[in-house]
Design an enzyme around this catalytic site. Structure first.
Site, PDB file in Angstrom:
ATOM      1  N   HIS A 101       2.127   4.710 -17.499  1.00  0.00           N
ATOM      2  CA  HIS A 101       2.647   5.746 -18.399  1.00  0.00           C
ATOM      3  C   HIS A 101       3.674   5.172 -19.365  1.00  0.00           C
ATOM      4  CE1 HIS A 101       1.540   9.559 -15.886  1.00  0.00           C
ATOM      5  NE2 HIS A 101       0.505   8.992 -16.469  1.00  0.00           N
ATOM      6  N   HIS A 132      -5.903   5.499 -21.326  1.00  0.00           N
ATOM      7  CA  HIS A 132      -5.196   5.725 -20.064  1.00  0.00           C
ATOM      8  C   HIS A 132      -5.616   4.698 -18.998  1.00  0.00           C
ATOM      9  CE1 HIS A 132      -3.390   7.835 -16.691  1.00  0.00           C
ATOM     10  NE2 HIS A 132      -4.564   7.896 -16.094  1.00  0.00           N
ATOM     11  N   ARG A 153      -0.814  12.300  -1.846  1.00  0.00           N
ATOM     12  CA  ARG A 153      -1.413  12.332  -3.176  1.00  0.00           C
ATOM     13  C   ARG A 153      -0.704  11.408  -4.160  1.00  0.00           C
ATOM     14  NH1 ARG A 153      -3.824  17.588  -6.327  1.00  0.00           N
ATOM     15  NH2 ARG A 153      -4.352  16.505  -8.249  1.00  0.00           N
ATOM     16  N   GLU A 185      -9.913   3.326 -12.598  1.00  0.00           N
ATOM     17  CA  GLU A 185      -9.635   4.318 -11.550  1.00  0.00           C
ATOM     18  C   GLU A 185     -10.527   4.096 -10.328  1.00  0.00           C
ATOM     19  OE1 GLU A 185      -7.207   6.667 -11.726  1.00  0.00           O
ATOM     20  OE2 GLU A 185      -6.665   6.434 -13.838  1.00  0.00           O
ATOM     21  N   GLU A 219       0.825  17.417  -4.231  1.00  0.00           N
ATOM     22  CA  GLU A 219       1.442  16.125  -4.439  1.00  0.00           C
ATOM     23  C   GLU A 219       2.809  16.021  -3.776  1.00  0.00           C
ATOM     24  OE1 GLU A 219       0.962  14.763  -8.410  1.00  0.00           O
ATOM     25  OE2 GLU A 219       1.930  12.853  -8.022  1.00  0.00           O
ATOM     26  N   ASN A 276      -1.146   7.534  -7.794  1.00  0.00           N
ATOM     27  CA  ASN A 276      -0.417   7.068  -8.969  1.00  0.00           C
ATOM     28  C   ASN A 276      -0.233   5.563  -8.994  1.00  0.00           C
ATOM     29  OD1 ASN A 276      -0.052   9.634 -10.143  1.00  0.00           O
ATOM     30  ND2 ASN A 276       1.547  10.061  -8.638  1.00  0.00           N
ATOM     31  N   LYS A 290     -10.857  10.664  -3.609  1.00  0.00           N
ATOM     32  CA  LYS A 290      -9.874  11.552  -4.233  1.00  0.00           C
ATOM     33  C   LYS A 290      -9.902  12.939  -3.593  1.00  0.00           C
ATOM     34  CE  LYS A 290      -7.601  13.117  -8.284  1.00  0.00           C
ATOM     35  NZ  LYS A 290      -7.390  13.058  -9.717  1.00  0.00           N
ATOM     36  N   HIS A 341       0.319   3.877 -12.244  1.00  0.00           N
ATOM     37  CA  HIS A 341       0.551   4.903 -13.260  1.00  0.00           C
ATOM     38  C   HIS A 341       1.978   4.921 -13.790  1.00  0.00           C
ATOM     39  CE1 HIS A 341      -3.395   6.281 -12.172  1.00  0.00           C
ATOM     40  NE2 HIS A 341      -3.319   7.346 -12.935  1.00  0.00           N
ATOM     41  N   LYS A 389      -5.314  19.035 -11.385  1.00  0.00           N
ATOM     42  CA  LYS A 389      -4.196  18.808 -12.313  1.00  0.00           C
ATOM     43  C   LYS A 389      -4.658  19.128 -13.720  1.00  0.00           C
ATOM     44  CE  LYS A 389      -1.388  15.285 -10.071  1.00  0.00           C
ATOM     45  NZ  LYS A 389      -0.734  13.976 -10.275  1.00  0.00           N
ATOM     46  N   ARG A 410      -2.835  34.696 -17.382  1.00  0.00           N
ATOM     47  CA  ARG A 410      -2.295  34.236 -16.087  1.00  0.00           C
ATOM     48  C   ARG A 410      -3.360  33.682 -15.141  1.00  0.00           C
ATOM     49  NH1 ARG A 410       0.184  39.262 -16.289  1.00  0.00           N
ATOM     50  NH2 ARG A 410       2.111  39.230 -17.498  1.00  0.00           N
TER      51      ARG A 410
END
Lengths: 365, 365
Positions: free
Chosen positions: B252, B265, B241, B185, B237, B245, B227, B248, B143, B121
């Site tokens: 994606h 990517h 934030r 990026e 997010e 993207n 960032k 993205h 992330k 955990r």
């Protein structure tokens, strides 16, 4: 109908959430106010779904409700089963605004909570626990996870539900062994911090085992209150929350040894609590009479007070070493300073520990 | 030797952590102060380990350092690979006080971070990113996650590292396509909120692509600052934030279509940013000259400015529907109000969106 509700709250700042304990709440309570988006996925198992799935669906009148029915049992608390939840979430195009609903016992709660903690990095979930164990323990505190083949709950996350709805009427369908297993956790709350509750349990154990509704509701309420207070004080298990592990270090060794199949969690915890009580007596904290009280209460709750035959001190030592309550390689245990007053320690006489293991493990000569 | 350090901090209250950007930091910096227990597990891959594993081990002089070497590539960002980390943690008896170290690119960072988020955990982790993409993007923001066969990053958690150590010298061993992918990026940060940085990049792109150390360090620093500021403002997010993207959602779709294998990517994001720029122009936010500037900068960074041949508007529409940036079923996009000024919207002219898809997708007649 909006049932009369017996609310209590788990105080975690902005993650504060209510626990509703009320007969008939399942099926009559509208849970829409706790659903943020339009999608709901109810996760249940093959035993519980035929009994309560339709009632649970009725609690989400305004939502698109999907379902996934998993096999029943601790041995299915695995990545493979978790993946079945993810597959449905993908197939039904659930977004990060979905709400997962755990309808079942502790395994369903843990696995559904972990799915909610990790689906798209975290979505809402609601707990509808249908076993005594889940109502008094698994549904409060935000621990979620799955088992690794070599260790219980090794993979998981802390993730709090939006609301917990515990309907004591669902306990009517529980097998007696599961009722007893849940009672182990109820007794645990008395042992770790509430001697009055322990005495109350001694007085009412026969009513509880006879499934009388009012004592049952009271036992659930006091157990949840106790756990909620501890969790609010220590969400991440840095301190006092560790007390909730009374009997669990011995108990996990038993569960791992038996492959998570023959013994229910609560049964293993009961034997573990008896071992912790015995060790506390050997260390001079408890007297003989205290041990007898614990043993008799566990027996009246139809719980085991010894580990399984064939388990040796060697097994216990090996299995307790990798238990995660363990800090820096030493065995860390919850012991009792008195009935109703638990503490955590790594600093105990190893000979007393050995004596306890030897006392409970009967060689098969 | 303690190198002169160029620090910046990600401000997240008690989860605040530093980013160190310095040539030679890998191998010379003692990271023991960021290790709480006695155990460290370095996670790396078959490409990076032969180059930097020994240097990384030297950063933990006081710890018991174990290692696990994973196969290299986005297609291994799966549960099976994650489980190899768990297996080593079990075998080597790592407790909840262990520290995981991610030594590699974005995939290693994501998967190691997710292992750290979910092992018992949640345990500590440290990022040592060795690719430009990981240094400017993946190592900042917490992330973590793995892919589902049908969707990228569908399973994951937010989990912040204790420290990030970015050594620009490691970029010398990067293949040119990976360098370009990282640069996508870097350009993104200029596009979404810093027109000055965008101009600076136009001025220095040739120096950057020639791997000149000072401009490189400056580009990494400004990207991380950008960032870090956004993440500090919006860890989960919920708002700003989402601007990260840019490119993205289109990107994606490209990655999913190509099975996470042919396109890096950053390459997919580059083509996606070009599509978002085109749509922003069609909607009247940008002028023709703005689009030309974006296109030329991407081309100078050796990045693609079109999606793969054979990808049709039908593919884009289908794949963008299940993208997780999507709220309540509508396509949600990051667009540009001006160069250096991005915004999020679901409310755009669908005909302009169709026109962009048709413009970039050349039917294979």
């Amino acid at each position: 109908m909006q049932p009369k509700q017996d609310h209590l709250n788990v105080e975690l700042g902005e993650r504060r959430y209510p626990i509703v304990i009320e007969e008939g709440s399942l099926g009559s309570m509208d849970l829409s106010p706790w659903v943020a988006g339009e999608q709901v996925l109810i996760v249940s198992n093959e035993t519980v779904a035929p009994l309560y799935l339709e009632q649970a669906r009725a609690s989400f009148p305004g939502s698109r409700v999907d379902e996934v029915i998993l096999p029943d049992g601790e041995r299915y608390k695995t990545w493979e089963t978790l993946n079945r939840i993810f597959d449905v979430l993908i197939d039904k195009q659930h977004t990060r605004r979905t709400t997962l609903v755990a309808l079942g016992g502790g395994v369903i709660g843990d696995i559904t909570g972990f799915a909610a903690a990790t689906w798209q990095r975290g979505v809402d979930f609601i707990q509808i626990p249908t076993t005594l164990l889940a109502q008094v323990d698994a549904s409060v505190g935000g621990k979620t996870g799955i088992n690794h083949p070599q260790g219980k709950n090794m993979i998981g996350a802390f993730h709090q539900p939006r609301i917990v709805v515990a309907d004591p009427l669902t306990l009517g369908s529980l097998p007696p062994t599961e009722m007893a297993a849940g009672m182990a956790e109820v007794i645990k709350y008395g042992l770790i911090r509430d001697e009055h509750f322990l005495s109350w349990l001694e007085e009412h154990m026969d009513h509880l085992m006879a499934m009388q509704p009012e004592p049952l509701k009271e036992a659930i309420r006091r157990s949840c209150e106790c756990k909620a207070a501890i969790v609010a004080e220590d969400e991440r298990e840095a301190g006092v929350r560790a007390l909730l592990n009374l009997g669990h270090t011995f108990g996990h060794a038993i569960e791992t040894h038996t492959g998570y199949s023959d013994w229910l969690h609560g049964e293993a915890v009961a034997a573990g609590m008896m071992m912790a009580t015995d060790l506390s007596e050997r260390l001079g904290y408890l007297n003989y009479n205290d041990s007898v009280r614990v043993r008799q209460l566990l027996i009246r709750a139809r719980l085991p007070v010894n580990p399984p035959e064939g388990m040796s001190p060697v097994h216990f030592r090996a299995l307790m070493q990798v238990d995660k309550k363990n800090v820096s390689g030493r065995v860390r245990l919850v012991l009792l300073r008195a009935l109703g007053d638990a503490f955590v320690t790594e600093d105990f006489d190893p000979e007393a520990f050995e004596a306890t293991l030897n006392h409970f493990c009967h060689p098969l000569d």
